[in-house]
Design an enzyme around this catalytic site. Structure first.
Site, PDB file in Angstrom:
ATOM      1  N   CYS A  35       0.834  -1.250  -0.127  1.00 55.70           N
ATOM      2  CA  CYS A  35      -0.035  -0.066  -0.106  1.00 55.70           C
ATOM      3  C   CYS A  35       0.829   1.559  -0.047  1.00 55.70           C
ATOM      4  CB  CYS A  35      -1.031   0.042   1.085  1.00 55.70           C
ATOM      5  SG  CYS A  35       0.047   0.027   2.909  1.00 55.70           S
ATOM      6  N   ASP A  37       2.267   2.720   2.586  1.00 52.06           N
ATOM      7  CA  ASP A  37       2.101   3.345   3.574  1.00 52.06           C
ATOM      8  C   ASP A  37       3.453   3.452   4.668  1.00 52.06           C
ATOM      9  OD1 ASP A  37      -0.215   4.126   2.788  1.00 52.06           O
ATOM     10  OD2 ASP A  37      -1.370   3.087   4.505  1.00 52.06           O
ATOM     11  N   CYS A  60      -2.882   5.310   5.413  1.00 53.39           N
ATOM     12  CA  CYS A  60      -4.590   5.324   5.639  1.00 53.39           C
ATOM     13  C   CYS A  60      -5.028   5.679   7.029  1.00 53.39           C
ATOM     14  CB  CYS A  60      -4.877   4.047   5.236  1.00 53.39           C
ATOM     15  SG  CYS A  60      -4.866   2.897   6.410  1.00 53.39           S
ATOM     16  N   CYS A 104      -2.469  -2.716   8.670  1.00 58.11           N
ATOM     17  CA  CYS A 104      -2.292  -1.595   9.021  1.00 58.11           C
ATOM     18  C   CYS A 104      -1.818  -1.396  10.634  1.00 58.11           C
ATOM     19  CB  CYS A 104      -3.682  -0.611   8.919  1.00 58.11           C
ATOM     20  SG  CYS A 104      -4.441  -0.642   7.316  1.00 58.11           S
TER      21      CYS A 104
HETATM   22 FE1  FES Z   1      -1.809  -0.020   4.201  1.00 56.86          FE
HETATM   23 FE2  FES Z   1      -3.541   1.111   5.780  1.00 56.86          FE
HETATM   24  S1  FES Z   1      -3.618   0.416   3.808  1.00 56.86           S
HETATM   25  S2  FES Z   1      -1.305   0.720   6.298  1.00 56.86           S
END
Ligand code: FES
Length: 142
Positions: A35, A37, A60, A104
């Site tokens: 993702c 992040d 996110c 996450c």
């Molecule tokens: Fe990857 Fe939340 S979508 S940390």
């Protein structure tokens, strides 16, 4: 039922412990390649107790809520207790996360582990390498 619990929404809208600790004793940065992040955790430690903790999360809403909750859960705790914090405990404290958002909370667990590892490394403190298997496997950014 709403997708996100009230606690998730609260920690997302009013995240606790956001920021940087300039003279941190341990810093951990992890990322999720899928993702994209990134989460960074700063620890201020005195006598092996986490006196202060701050985070920066570029990610996110669930990652922000997870970081916020995770920092609340380890503040004032002994570093060895912080190491026991699992993503499951973070998720439970948030009254759950949707299945596709569980990763996450994993980011929060790994960021804390990585920050404690940094503290141990900087201070020449011995530790069991397998406790940091995720970091060694390269889930962490560094
Ligand atoms: Fe990857 Fe939340 S979508 S940390």
């Amino acid at each position: 039922m709403a997708l996100y619990s009230e606690k998730v929404m609260d920690h997302f809208r009013n995240p606790r412990n956001v920021g940087v600790i300039e003279d941190a004793d341990g810093i951990g940065e992890v990322g999720n390649a899928k993702c994209g992040d990134i989460m960074k955790i700063y620890l201020k430690i005195e006598n092996d107790v986490i006196e202060d903790v701050k985070f920066e999360t570029f990610g996110c809403g669930s990652a922000i809520a997870s970081s916020s909750m995770a920092t609340e859960l380890i503040k004032g705790k002994h570093v060895s207790d912080a190491l026991q914090l699992t993503n499951k405990a973070v998720t439970e404290a948030l009254d759950g996360l949707p299945a596709h958002k569980i990763h996450c909370s994993v980011l929060a667990e790994e960021a804390i582990k990585s920050a404690v590892k940094d503290y141990y490394d900087k201070n020449g403190i011995e530790y069991e390498k397998e406790k940091f298997a995720a970091c060694e496997e390269g889930h962490c950014c560094h």
